[in-house]
Write an enzyme that holds these catalytic residues in place. Sequence first.
Site, PDB file in Angstrom:
ATOM      1  N   ARG A  51      23.388  52.133  45.879  1.00  0.00           N
ATOM      2  CA  ARG A  51      23.510  50.925  44.965  1.00  0.00           C
ATOM      3  C   ARG A  51      23.495  49.619  45.954  1.00  0.00           C
ATOM      4  NH1 ARG A  51      27.138  50.882  40.045  1.00  0.00           N
ATOM      5  NH2 ARG A  51      28.802  50.619  41.654  1.00  0.00           N
ATOM      6  N   LYS A 146      25.102  44.175  42.411  1.00  0.00           N
ATOM      7  CA  LYS A 146      26.836  44.115  42.257  1.00  0.00           C
ATOM      8  C   LYS A 146      27.432  43.007  43.090  1.00  0.00           C
ATOM      9  CE  LYS A 146      30.725  47.362  41.881  1.00  0.00           C
ATOM     10  NZ  LYS A 146      31.190  46.903  40.681  1.00  0.00           N
TER      11      LYS A 146
HETATM   12  N1  PDD Z   1      33.284  47.802  38.402  1.00  0.00           N
HETATM   13  N2  PDD Z   1      29.862  47.463  34.665  1.00  0.00           N
HETATM   14  C1  PDD Z   1      30.216  46.556  35.402  1.00  0.00           C
HETATM   15  C2  PDD Z   1      30.117  44.994  35.110  1.00  0.00           C
HETATM   16  C3  PDD Z   1      31.010  46.527  36.582  1.00  0.00           C
HETATM   17  O1  PDD Z   1      31.672  45.773  37.134  1.00  0.00           O
HETATM   18  C4  PDD Z   1      31.338  48.190  36.709  1.00  0.00           C
HETATM   19  C5  PDD Z   1      32.144  48.544  37.938  1.00  0.00           C
HETATM   20  C6  PDD Z   1      30.796  48.974  36.249  1.00  0.00           C
HETATM   21  C7  PDD Z   1      30.681  50.592  36.476  1.00  0.00           C
HETATM   22  O2  PDD Z   1      30.186  50.986  37.473  1.00  0.00           O
HETATM   23  P1  PDD Z   1      30.601  52.142  38.509  1.00  0.00           P
HETATM   24  O3  PDD Z   1      30.540  53.302  37.425  1.00  0.00           O
HETATM   25  O4  PDD Z   1      29.624  52.246  39.244  1.00  0.00           O
HETATM   26  O5  PDD Z   1      31.952  51.905  39.007  1.00  0.00           O
HETATM   27  C8  PDD Z   1      29.838  48.765  34.827  1.00  0.00           C
HETATM   28  C9  PDD Z   1      34.151  48.297  39.567  1.00  0.00           C
HETATM   29  C10 PDD Z   1      34.771  49.330  39.313  1.00  0.00           C
HETATM   30  C11 PDD Z   1      34.817  46.816  39.906  1.00  0.00           C
HETATM   31  O6  PDD Z   1      34.312  45.875  39.856  1.00  0.00           O
HETATM   32  O7  PDD Z   1      36.091  47.123  40.217  1.00  0.00           O
END
Ligand code: PDD
Length: 283
Positions: A51, A146
């Site tokens: 990602r 991200k």
């Molecule tokens: N956040 N949606 C948003 C808006 C996020 O910021 C995140 C992750 C997720 C979940 O994605 P993943 O399963 O890949 O962690 C969904 C991280 C943990 C953070 O900003 O700390």
Amino acid sequence: MRTFYVSGAFVPEDQAQVSVLDRGFLFGDAVYEVSTVIGGKLVDNAAHLARLERSLSELRIAPPLPLSDIPALQKELIARNNLKEGVLYLQISRGSADRDFGFPADPKPVLVMFTQARPVLDVPAVKTGISVISLEDWRWKRRDIKSVNLLAPVLAKQAAKDAGVADAWMVEDGVVTDGSSNNAYIVTVDGTIVTRNLGNHILAGITRKAVLALAEEEGLTIEERGFTLDEAYAAAEAFVTSASTFVLPVVEIDGKAVSQGVPGPITQKLRQHYIAFAEATAD
Ligand code: PDD
């Protein structure tokens, strides 16, 4: 004192510095990943790096080193910090250059990494569940990237804190998009798991992908679509997923108890399955 990684060097926290002209600092011109560590090993890290590669390419940031070099550096950082359980934060900015909106002619992207020790497996919220409030999602239109542009989630999380709850679910066009830093789900009274379909409007969670695959293996029905707050208020269960929380039950939304206001059986089962997956595959 923790050891940080900054642009090719492992340095003590108090010497971990980037330029004031770093574009991550000036413009939020940077991307990040958060990978979880259990038993000193990274969970689903290859998916996080895939990602990362996509986020970088969408923003046309060239990584400062081959991404295949990153796992060895992550492992070195975990070892130097003797991290057994917690998270590893990784950020790549477009680098520093005198302030100008357009890309620098000769960008020198900056990779920064640090670790945070914290319990992941055994947290009180697993037993109690968390409460959330809903609020308007006013993030930008590329939530699939991200990026460190996190002002909307910062304010959402603070609004939740001010309201005395753990998190906020963001709503757009009448349907729930994401939690402030996690993906949001409900389980309907007939046992269907519902979560927003992928697209530019949400982050494609790495935990989401693994949890949905595990749910499918369990023979559970999954609907990837937007769900309304009214559907959430009437749900049998609700939960969130993220790298740092795994699967966490949501027991109250906008002051209304979800069903009996206790963690639901499907949520608990998915958490157990995810932990088993994480423990078996951590590297
Ligand atoms: N956040 N949606 C948003 C808006 C996020 O910021 C995140 C992750 C997720 C979940 O994605 P993943 O399963 O890949 O962690 C969904 C991280 C943990 C953070 O900003 O700390």
